[in-house]
Design an enzyme around this catalytic site. Structure first.
Site, PDB file in Angstrom:
ATOM      1  NE  ARG A  81       2.596 -44.229 -46.712  1.00  0.00           N
ATOM      2  CZ  ARG A  81       2.551 -43.664 -45.523  1.00  0.00           C
ATOM      3  NH1 ARG A  81       3.510 -43.859 -44.663  1.00  0.00           N
ATOM      4  NH2 ARG A  81       1.538 -42.911 -45.177  1.00  0.00           N
ATOM      5  CB  CYS A 127       4.752 -43.184 -40.585  1.00  0.00           C
ATOM      6  SG  CYS A 127       5.114 -42.990 -42.335  1.00  0.00           S
ATOM      7  CG  ASP A 147      -7.864 -40.890 -27.418  1.00  0.00           C
ATOM      8  OD1 ASP A 147      -6.880 -40.945 -28.186  1.00  0.00           O
ATOM      9  OD2 ASP A 147      -8.013 -39.978 -26.584  1.00  0.00           O
ATOM     10  CD  GLN A 148      -9.395 -36.678 -27.798  1.00  0.00           C
ATOM     11  OE1 GLN A 148     -10.249 -35.791 -27.768  1.00  0.00           O
ATOM     12  NE2 GLN A 148      -9.108 -37.434 -26.739  1.00  0.00           N
ATOM     13  CG  ASP A 154       3.931 -34.328 -41.279  1.00  0.00           C
ATOM     14  OD1 ASP A 154       4.204 -35.098 -40.340  1.00  0.00           O
ATOM     15  OD2 ASP A 154       2.776 -34.214 -41.750  1.00  0.00           O
ATOM     16  CE  LYS A 211       1.026 -39.125 -46.873  1.00  0.00           C
ATOM     17  NZ  LYS A 211       0.823 -38.648 -45.501  1.00  0.00           N
ATOM     18  CG  ASN A 212      -0.925 -35.527 -44.731  1.00  0.00           C
ATOM     19  OD1 ASN A 212      -0.890 -36.675 -45.186  1.00  0.00           O
ATOM     20  ND2 ASN A 212      -0.034 -35.070 -43.873  1.00  0.00           N
ATOM     21  NE  ARG A 241       0.300 -42.062 -36.394  1.00  0.00           N
ATOM     22  CZ  ARG A 241       0.519 -41.743 -37.670  1.00  0.00           C
ATOM     23  NH1 ARG A 241       1.389 -42.424 -38.377  1.00  0.00           N
ATOM     24  NH2 ARG A 241      -0.127 -40.758 -38.233  1.00  0.00           N
ATOM     25  N   PRO A 242      -2.975 -43.205 -30.934  1.00  0.00           N
ATOM     26  CG  PRO A 242      -3.440 -41.891 -29.045  1.00  0.00           C
ATOM     27  CD  PRO A 242      -2.338 -42.253 -30.013  1.00  0.00           C
TER      28      PRO A 242
HETATM   29  N1  EPU Z   1      -3.743 -38.064 -30.754  1.00  0.00           N
HETATM   30  C1  EPU Z   1      -4.396 -38.577 -29.678  1.00  0.00           C
HETATM   31  N2  EPU Z   1      -5.645 -39.110 -29.867  1.00  0.00           N
HETATM   32  C2  EPU Z   1      -6.241 -39.116 -31.092  1.00  0.00           C
HETATM   33  C3  EPU Z   1      -5.570 -38.584 -32.184  1.00  0.00           C
HETATM   34  C4  EPU Z   1      -4.311 -38.061 -31.988  1.00  0.00           C
HETATM   35  O1  EPU Z   1      -3.874 -38.577 -28.557  1.00  0.00           O
HETATM   36  O2  EPU Z   1      -7.374 -39.601 -31.179  1.00  0.00           O
HETATM   37  C5  EPU Z   1      -2.408 -37.491 -30.586  1.00  0.00           C
HETATM   38  C6  EPU Z   1      -1.351 -38.231 -31.387  1.00  0.00           C
HETATM   39  O3  EPU Z   1      -0.841 -39.332 -30.672  1.00  0.00           O
HETATM   40  C7  EPU Z   1      -0.311 -37.152 -31.634  1.00  0.00           C
HETATM   41  C8  EPU Z   1      -1.155 -35.879 -31.731  1.00  0.00           C
HETATM   42  O4  EPU Z   1      -2.398 -36.185 -31.129  1.00  0.00           O
HETATM   43  O5  EPU Z   1       0.550 -37.051 -30.535  1.00  0.00           O
HETATM   44  C9  EPU Z   1      -1.408 -35.367 -33.134  1.00  0.00           C
HETATM   45  O6  EPU Z   1      -1.952 -36.405 -33.958  1.00  0.00           O
HETATM   46  P1  EPU Z   1      -2.902 -36.100 -35.195  1.00  0.00           P
HETATM   47  O7  EPU Z   1      -4.195 -36.784 -34.938  1.00  0.00           O
HETATM   48  O8  EPU Z   1      -2.904 -34.641 -35.455  1.00  0.00           O
HETATM   49  O9  EPU Z   1      -2.137 -36.859 -36.344  1.00  0.00           O
HETATM   50  P2  EPU Z   1      -2.761 -37.684 -37.539  1.00  0.00           P
HETATM   51  O10 EPU Z   1      -4.039 -37.065 -37.947  1.00  0.00           O
HETATM   52  O11 EPU Z   1      -2.751 -39.128 -37.236  1.00  0.00           O
HETATM   53  C10 EPU Z   1      -1.740 -36.232 -39.431  1.00  0.00           C
HETATM   54  C11 EPU Z   1      -0.848 -36.452 -40.609  1.00  0.00           C
HETATM   55  C12 EPU Z   1       0.571 -36.711 -40.152  1.00  0.00           C
HETATM   56  C13 EPU Z   1       1.043 -35.541 -39.280  1.00  0.00           C
HETATM   57  C14 EPU Z   1       0.062 -35.270 -38.147  1.00  0.00           C
HETATM   58  C15 EPU Z   1       0.387 -34.023 -37.350  1.00  0.00           C
HETATM   59  C16 EPU Z   1      -2.336 -37.443 -42.212  1.00  0.00           C
HETATM   60  C17 EPU Z   1      -2.749 -38.652 -42.943  1.00  0.00           C
HETATM   61  N3  EPU Z   1      -1.343 -37.605 -41.347  1.00  0.00           N
HETATM   62  O12 EPU Z   1      -1.689 -37.429 -38.672  1.00  0.00           O
HETATM   63  O13 EPU Z   1       1.336 -36.730 -41.341  1.00  0.00           O
HETATM   64  O14 EPU Z   1       2.301 -35.833 -38.739  1.00  0.00           O
HETATM   65  O15 EPU Z   1      -1.269 -35.101 -38.679  1.00  0.00           O
HETATM   66  O16 EPU Z   1       0.420 -32.900 -38.171  1.00  0.00           O
HETATM   67  O17 EPU Z   1      -2.865 -36.363 -42.410  1.00  0.00           O
HETATM   68  C18 EPU Z   1       3.038 -37.422 -42.782  1.00  0.00           C
HETATM   69  O18 EPU Z   1       2.457 -36.835 -43.698  1.00  0.00           O
HETATM   70  O19 EPU Z   1       4.205 -37.865 -42.883  1.00  0.00           O
HETATM   71  C19 EPU Z   1       2.348 -37.626 -41.508  1.00  0.00           C
HETATM   72  C20 EPU Z   1       2.712 -38.540 -40.639  1.00  0.00           C
END
Ligand code: EPU
Length: 430
Positions: A398, A117, A125-126, A306, A22-23, A122-123
């Protein structure tokens, strides 16, 4: 609104074939917008997030032709808009990849702030830091509007302050069509990052180092098309491993990359579950009692966040007290109250859950609150004595292709039924 009815306490025996990740799919489908040609994507999971992304792409002018259950052809030559439809975008977190893809190819993107979810702040900013480093001007409100003067980004050095899957993939996409070279330092290393890089390279990009914490992207003028097959889903496989650990029995889990499963296999083996690695399959057997272990979730190759809810469901049935620390998200234990309804003994304090093993679960009506939380409830219900009704299963659908069919084929007594609307009380956050 649908629900699952599960009559549990039956061991699982047989084979389950894992679908595409999925991801990886939710990044690769938006990345297809960057291709000035036709790309054929195979091993696509049949899940609602994917269907939604197809609608979003079609709304932008891409032609999406479904070839069979798991293959699609996307032709992005006629894409005419950089503003994906608001109400669709809001339903899926991964829609943030539309920003990197559209900005990379067209120099502009206007995308609603993504939903998804809800397990803490869930910022993004990066992501924005990366786009800005590549020369884009980014404004945030209800929408993210990113634009680069002259229509093309310029390569730069980007250091990620946190290890972020989404930001790494988004900046990698945008940089693939930039002028010059980009480096991403402190990059995330998840298997789906390597998969996206491989997809882009198959389409004509020049990306090296994906899977390490330093990725180098030499921008190219154009991506031209090709065929690509998505990797198997690490978390779907891990969820079925957890299911057999909780319910007992033996499963041959086919179409996996065993290396991707090491972080999960190691923990289950520590708990006393038998896991045998085959070429592209895992044999998983639970016979004796489960032992307590401590778990901390971390970016890959650590134990995946996850899989945290599913492992908590299994540890709830282990001998002794386990400590589970959530190292990625600030609030990912919301499902614990539902597990408690089945008889689990869990105390949560901030990012730590103390899980005291119990003898058995007993079926009860419970609600999924997000995708993996929902999966954990299914794992628990398969082990529980009596009947469990799980509502809000749209969250589970989903991300899991044909969960009911796959589990029924290995002996689970699970069925999908309609739930009358009036019992639906939770907010749908997609
Ligand atoms: N974070 C920041 N700033 C950013 C982005 C992230 O501070 O700009 C923080 C987040 O708040 C969090 C950490 O960094 O504490 C990790 O977030 P990440 O960006 O890695 O998460 P994501 O890309 O939003 C993806 C998966 C999630 C999975 C996470 C961590 C997708 C669509 N989603 O989310 O998957 O939990 O990586 O591995 O790929 C799921 O499949 O159920 C799911 C939620």
């Amino acid at each position: 609104m649908n629900q699952y009815i599960i009559n549990g306490h039956r061991p699982l025996f047989g084979e389950i074939t894992i679908s595409g990740a999925k991801n990886a799919a939710v990044a690769i489908i938006p990345a297809a917008l960057m291709v000035d040609g036709v790309c054929r994507i195979e091993n696509i999971p049949q899940i609602s997030d994917v269907t939604l992304l197809f609608s979003i792409l079609e709304g932008l002018g891409a032609r999406v032709r479904v070839l069979n259950q798991h293959a699609v052809e996307i032709d992005s030559r006629q894409v005419h808009s950089t503003k994906p439809q608001f109400d669709l975008v809001r339903q899926i977190r991964a829609s943030y990849y539309l920003i990197g893809a559209l900005l990379g190819r067209f120099g502009e993107a206007t995308v609603a702030m993504p939903g998804g979810c809800d397990f803490g702040v869930r910022p993004i900013d990066q992501h924005i830091k990366g786009f800005t480093a590549l020369g884009a001007k980014v404004e945030e409100g209800n929408f993210v509007h990113a634009k680069v003067e002259g229509g093309r980004l310029t390569g730069a050095s980007v250091y990620m302050d946190v290890v972020s899957v989404g930001a790494t993939m988004n900046v990698m996409m945008a940089a693939a069509l930039a002028k010059g070279t980009t480096t991403i330092e402190n990059a995330a290393k998840e298997p789906h990052i390597v998969d996206l890089a491989n997809f882009l390279n198959f389409m004509g990009a020049d990306i090296k180092g994906a899977g390490t914490d330093s990725i180098k992207i030499r921008g190219v003028d154009r991506l031209t098309g090709g065929t690509y097959s998505i990797i198997p889903d690490q978390i779907e496989a891990g969820t079925y491993m957890a299911a057999v650990a909780a319910a007992g029995g033996q499963l041959l889990i086919k179409n996996v990359i065993p290396k991707h499963m090491d972080c999960i296999s190691a923990k289950l083996m520590e708990m006393g579950v038998y896991v045998e690695e085959l070429d592209d399959a895992l044999l998983v057997r639970r016979s004796g009692e489960l032992q307590r272990v401590n778990v901390k979730t971390l970016p890959y190759p650590g134990f995946p966040t996850d899989m945290q809810p599913q492992i908590v469901a299994v540890l709830s049935l282990a001998h002794g007290t386990s400590m589970v620390t959530e190292g990625v998200w600030s609030n990912r234990f919301r499902y614990v109250d539902e597990l408690k309804r089945l008889g689990a003994h869990i105390q949560v304090d901030g990012r730590v859950a103390v899980v005291e093993g119990v003898d058995h679960f007993r079926g009860a009506p419970i609600q999924a609150c997000d995708l993996r939380a929902g999966a954990a409830l299914v794992v628990a219900a398969l082990a529980a004595e009596g009947t469990t009704e799980i509502s809000h299963v749209q969250y589970i659908e989903r991300g899991y292709e044909d969960l009911v069919g796959k589990l029924r084929a290995v002996g689970a007594d699970i069925r999908l039924v309609d739930l009358p609307e009036h019992r639906s009380t939770m907010k749908d956050i997609g």
